[in-house]
Scaffold this motif. Structure first.
Motif, PDB file in Angstrom:
ATOM      1  N   PRO A 192       2.202  -4.465  -6.224  1.00 27.47           N
ATOM      2  CA  PRO A 192       2.762  -5.381  -5.179  1.00 27.47           C
ATOM      3  C   PRO A 192       3.163  -5.182  -4.317  1.00 27.47           C
ATOM      4  N   PRO A 193       2.629  -6.470  -3.350  1.00 25.78           N
ATOM      5  CA  PRO A 193       2.838  -6.351  -2.393  1.00 25.78           C
ATOM      6  C   PRO A 193       4.797  -6.323  -1.848  1.00 25.78           C
ATOM      7  N   GLY A 194       5.220  -5.858  -1.360  1.00 24.99           N
ATOM      8  CA  GLY A 194       6.402  -5.081  -0.437  1.00 24.99           C
ATOM      9  C   GLY A 194       7.136  -3.650  -1.210  1.00 24.99           C
ATOM     10  N   GLY A 232      -0.103  -2.554  -1.726  1.00 25.91           N
ATOM     11  CA  GLY A 232      -0.772  -3.659  -2.591  1.00 25.91           C
ATOM     12  C   GLY A 232      -0.606  -3.942  -0.677  1.00 25.91           C
ATOM     13  N   ASP A 233       0.355  -3.769   0.014  1.00 25.70           N
ATOM     14  CA  ASP A 233       0.620  -4.685   1.411  1.00 25.70           C
ATOM     15  C   ASP A 233      -0.722  -4.353   2.554  1.00 25.70           C
ATOM     16  N   GLY A 292      -2.577 -10.025  -5.664  1.00 26.49           N
ATOM     17  CA  GLY A 292      -1.643 -10.414  -5.339  1.00 26.49           C
ATOM     18  C   GLY A 292      -0.027 -10.924  -6.370  1.00 26.49           C
ATOM     19  N   GLY A 293      -0.177 -10.601  -7.552  1.00 28.94           N
ATOM     20  CA  GLY A 293       0.785 -10.988  -8.445  1.00 28.94           C
ATOM     21  C   GLY A 293       1.967  -9.903  -7.939  1.00 28.94           C
ATOM     22  N   LYS A 309      -0.679  -3.202 -10.240  1.00 26.19           N
ATOM     23  CA  LYS A 309      -2.434  -3.442 -11.345  1.00 26.19           C
ATOM     24  C   LYS A 309      -3.194  -2.548 -11.442  1.00 26.19           C
ATOM     25  N   ASN A 310      -3.657  -1.838 -12.255  1.00 27.30           N
ATOM     26  CA  ASN A 310      -4.416  -0.918 -12.904  1.00 27.30           C
ATOM     27  C   ASN A 310      -5.825  -1.112 -12.859  1.00 27.30           C
ATOM     28  N   LEU A 311      -6.554  -0.112 -11.952  1.00 23.01           N
ATOM     29  CA  LEU A 311      -7.615  -0.203 -12.157  1.00 23.01           C
ATOM     30  C   LEU A 311      -9.004   1.533 -12.210  1.00 23.01           C
ATOM     31  N   TYR A 312      -9.170   0.752 -13.260  1.00 22.20           N
ATOM     32  CA  TYR A 312     -10.290   2.238 -13.703  1.00 22.20           C
ATOM     33  C   TYR A 312     -11.561   2.537 -12.886  1.00 22.20           C
TER      34      TYR A 312
END
Length: 702
Positions: free
Chosen positions: A555-557, A574-575, A657-658, A662-665
């Motif tokens: 996530p951002p930050g 995320g940033d 943006g959460g 976030k997991n991306l397979y």
């Protein structure tokens, strides 16, 4: 950490430092710099190599011309022949009748013919002398008959020697003696003509008594003539006799009532081995077994010992023959049992299809029984029975009846395809089965069995093998049967049933009753089945799935580099992707397989739906088939390089943006097109390489 990312971070730090240093001499408030940088995310770098496929696979190897070949080998349990080296039980008998008894030459009759019964000229008082004229006589019965030791006899064969004593003072000529049954008047036998017996001389004549009966009331008749005294004056007395003594010799009786002297039983005969199951012995050394000999005596004869000698059964090659002594008891039964272990039988090998026999010599001297008359006849018989049981052999030479020995193997998994998936839709065009049999038997062996395949717990159609192995006459034999191939068998049809498990089972048939040879207790038989499946095949359309990979988008930050590797997966800040401007998937495909296809890339936030309901599908990208030569072998790889651009909508999948990770397979799938009716060859040098790099362009600063 990706090298380009490190460079990007280093450049970003340098620029920030430069900007900080410049603020001290600026007259205006500085603007934050901005620029675009590229983040590289490896998506795929996988080579489907046939060479790598066989690494660590015991069943895959390089075959002829480096064709990828599946190798399956099964060695059957060794057969210890000694466990099956037996002979069937033998139960035979041998009977001896009166023809087995050799009776000594004995006088059995004495007859006296008085001169007065031959001519009236001799009917004068004793002491008379004179001239005797010629005279004739015909069938004159004896005046005195004596047979005190023989009441009657029926002769099978033999001779009677008639000892003739002429006690007359004149010659006798043309003499014939005839044996008559006085009860019926029948002439039983007549002697050959005796030309002349001089006065006061003797002679003899032999009479063939074959088939003749000496009757209870038998007597001899005399026929002949005399030339007289030829003018000379000679003593004349009616009591002067012509005597006949009958001696039998070389005779065999069928029946008799007589005073029987001591006799010799001396006979060589054979005990038939019966059918013997097709076995014919030239030499058999017994490891174990027993022989029972029994003697059933249906006669009045007795002897302290009757010996049965088997000259063909010995303790060693130069050892003494087997002798079994028994007591001969009148109308009695005697037995003996012999342990055959260590004995060896050596017999002439008969022509195929004929029975075999063991020689036996019988010898005994019977007790003297002349103290009373004994009657013997057709029922007089000695019966010897031979029973040989539980016959196990140490070694055997001859013709051995065919016997079956079961051989089995355990069930083995048959994993042909490895990482290339199952064989559904694949048709192999070639297969080779080599069967090797090791034998130390100097006898033919026939191996009959089958390969059994199982798939899903169900048995397919077995592949039968029937191999005749010659005798190992020159020492241990490794016999390689003719190779089973697509050209001479159904081995390809068998393997194209796609068995998951395979077993070999059958029987070894030892001997054939026709060929002579040898086998020892320590002899062995073993067999090895080697199945080779060259990957010369055709196939239907099939898919290969790449490995599953994970990309975490923080996530951002969140702290961390823009891209870093953590616990075998990549983490994307995320940033870094907040200002994602574009993305491209760069592909480099290299196909040395002799088949075309395509590659598709899949992305999803849930791994369970990666290939079924993905969030992003990129492709497919076409794979051209490698160029092949006339034999179907790939000659040069087909190369494909391309870049696929993602849309703005597709870019959002790589942003977070959460407030959580976030997991991306992601993975890829290769589709290999079917070969159609063509048979293609897969060689160790064949491969398919898939390389993919995702390039994310992000805006920094500003």
């Amino acid at each position: 950490m990706n090298g380009s990312i490190k460079a990007w971070m280093a450049g970003w730090a340098a620029l920030l430092a430069l900007g900080t240093g410049m603020t001290g001499c600026s007259l205006e408030a500085p603007k934050a710099p901005s620029w675009d940088t590229t983040l590289n995310i490896p998506v795929a770098d996988h080579t489907y190599s046939l060479d790598e496929l066989i690494d660590g696979e015991e069943n895959l190897k390089a075959g002829l011309d480096s064709i990828l070949t599946f190798h399956f080998e099964e060695v059957l349990d060794t057969i210890a022949v000694g466990d099956h080296l037996t002979l069937p039980d033998i139960h035979e008998s041998l009977s001896f009748g009166l023809d087995a008894f050799r009776i000594p030459n004995v006088p059995v009759m004495a007859d006296r013919f008085l001169w007065a019964s031959l001519t009236p000229q001799a009917a004068v008082p004793a002491g008379t002398t004179g001239v005797v004229s010629p005279f004739f006589f015909n069938y004159i019965p004896s005046s005195v008959h004596n047979s005190q030791d023989l009441l009657y006899a029926l002769l099978v064969s033999g001779m009677a020697r008639l000892h003739l004593y002429n006690r007359l003072t004149v010659d006798l000529e043309n003499l014939i003696l005839s044996l008559q049954d006085s009860a019926t008047g029948r002439i039983v036998v007549s002697s050959p003509l005796v030309p002349r017996i001089a006065a006061l001389d003797s002679g003899a004549v032999n009479v063939d008594m074959r088939g003749c009966a000496i009757p209870r009331q038998g007597r001899w008749l005399l026929s002949g003539n005399s030339p007289g005294s030829k003018g000379a004056v000679v003593p004349i007395d009616g009591e002067f006799p012509f005597d006949v003594v009958v001696e039998l010799f070389d005779f065999v009786i069928a029946a008799a009532e007589a005073r029987i002297p001591a006799m010799t039983i001396e006979r060589t005969d054979t005990v038939q081995l019966g059918e013997n199951g097709g076995n014919a012995i030239a030499e058999a050394a017994f490891a174990s077994g027993r022989m029972m000999v029994s003697l059933d005596n249906h006669s009045p004869f007795a002897s302290p010992e009757i010996t049965f000698t088997f000259p063909q059964i010995r303790k060693s090659a130069a050892g003494a023959p087997l002798e079994i002594p028994l007591r001969l008891q009148p109308d009695g039964l005697t037995r003996a049992e012999i342990d055959l272990a260590g004995l060896t039988a050596r017999l002439p090998l008969p022509p195929p299809g004929t029975h075999q026999a063991i020689e036996v010599a019988v010898r005994a001297v019977t007790d003297d029984m002349r103290s009373s008359f004994k009657e013997v006849g057709e029922a007089t018989r000695l019966t010897m029975r031979v029973d040989m049981e539980n016959l196990r052999l140490d070694h055997f030479n001859g013709r051995l009846a065919t016997r079956e020995v079961r051989i089995d193997s355990s069930l083995r998994d048959l994993d042909i395809s490895g990482e290339w998936g199952d064989l559904d839709g694949v048709t192999l065009r070639e297969a080779r089965l080599l069967v090797e049999i090791f034998s130390t038997l100097n006898l033919p062996v026939r191996l009959k069995g089958a390969l059994y395949g199982f798939s899903g717990g169900r048995a397919g159609t077995p592949f039968a093998v029937d191999i005749s192995v010659p005798a190992a006459s020159g020492g241990p034999l490794l016999y390689r049967a003719p190779l089973y191939t697509v050209n001479n068998s159904g081995i390809v049809e068998f393997i194209n049933q796609h068995p998951e498990q395979i077993a070999v089972a059958g029987s070894a048939w030892i001997g054939d009753s026709g060929a002579a040879g040898g086998v020892r207790r320590q002899d062995r038989i073993s067999a090895r089945f080697s199945l080779e499946l060259p990957f010369i095949l055709s196939w239907e359309e099939r898919w290969l799935d790449g490995d599953l990979h994970l990309l975490e988008i923080s996530p951002p930050g969140a702290e961390g580099d823009a891209v870093e590797e953590r616990d075998d997966h990549l983490v994307l800040a995320g940033d870094a992707t907040e200002h994602l401007r574009s993305a491209e998937l760069e592909l480099a495909l290299e196909n040395r397989l002799p088949a075309a296809g395509e590659v598709t890339f899949y992305f999803a936030t849930d791994s369970s739906r990666l290939f079924t309901s993905p969030d992003l599908v990129v492709g497919p990208v076409t794979l051209e088939a490698a160029a092949v030569d006339a034999s179907g072998r790939a000659a040069a790889p087909a190369l494909e390089k391309s870049t696929l651009t993602l849309s703005a909508e597709e870019l959002r999948l790589f942003q977070n943006g959460g407030g959580v990770v976030k997991n991306l397979y992601f993975s890829h799938r290769v589709r290999i097109a079917g070969s159609g009716s063509r048979s293609l060859r897969l060689h160790l040098a064949d491969y398919l390489r898939v390389q993919a790099l995702l390039r994310l362009v992000v805006r920094i600063g500003g």
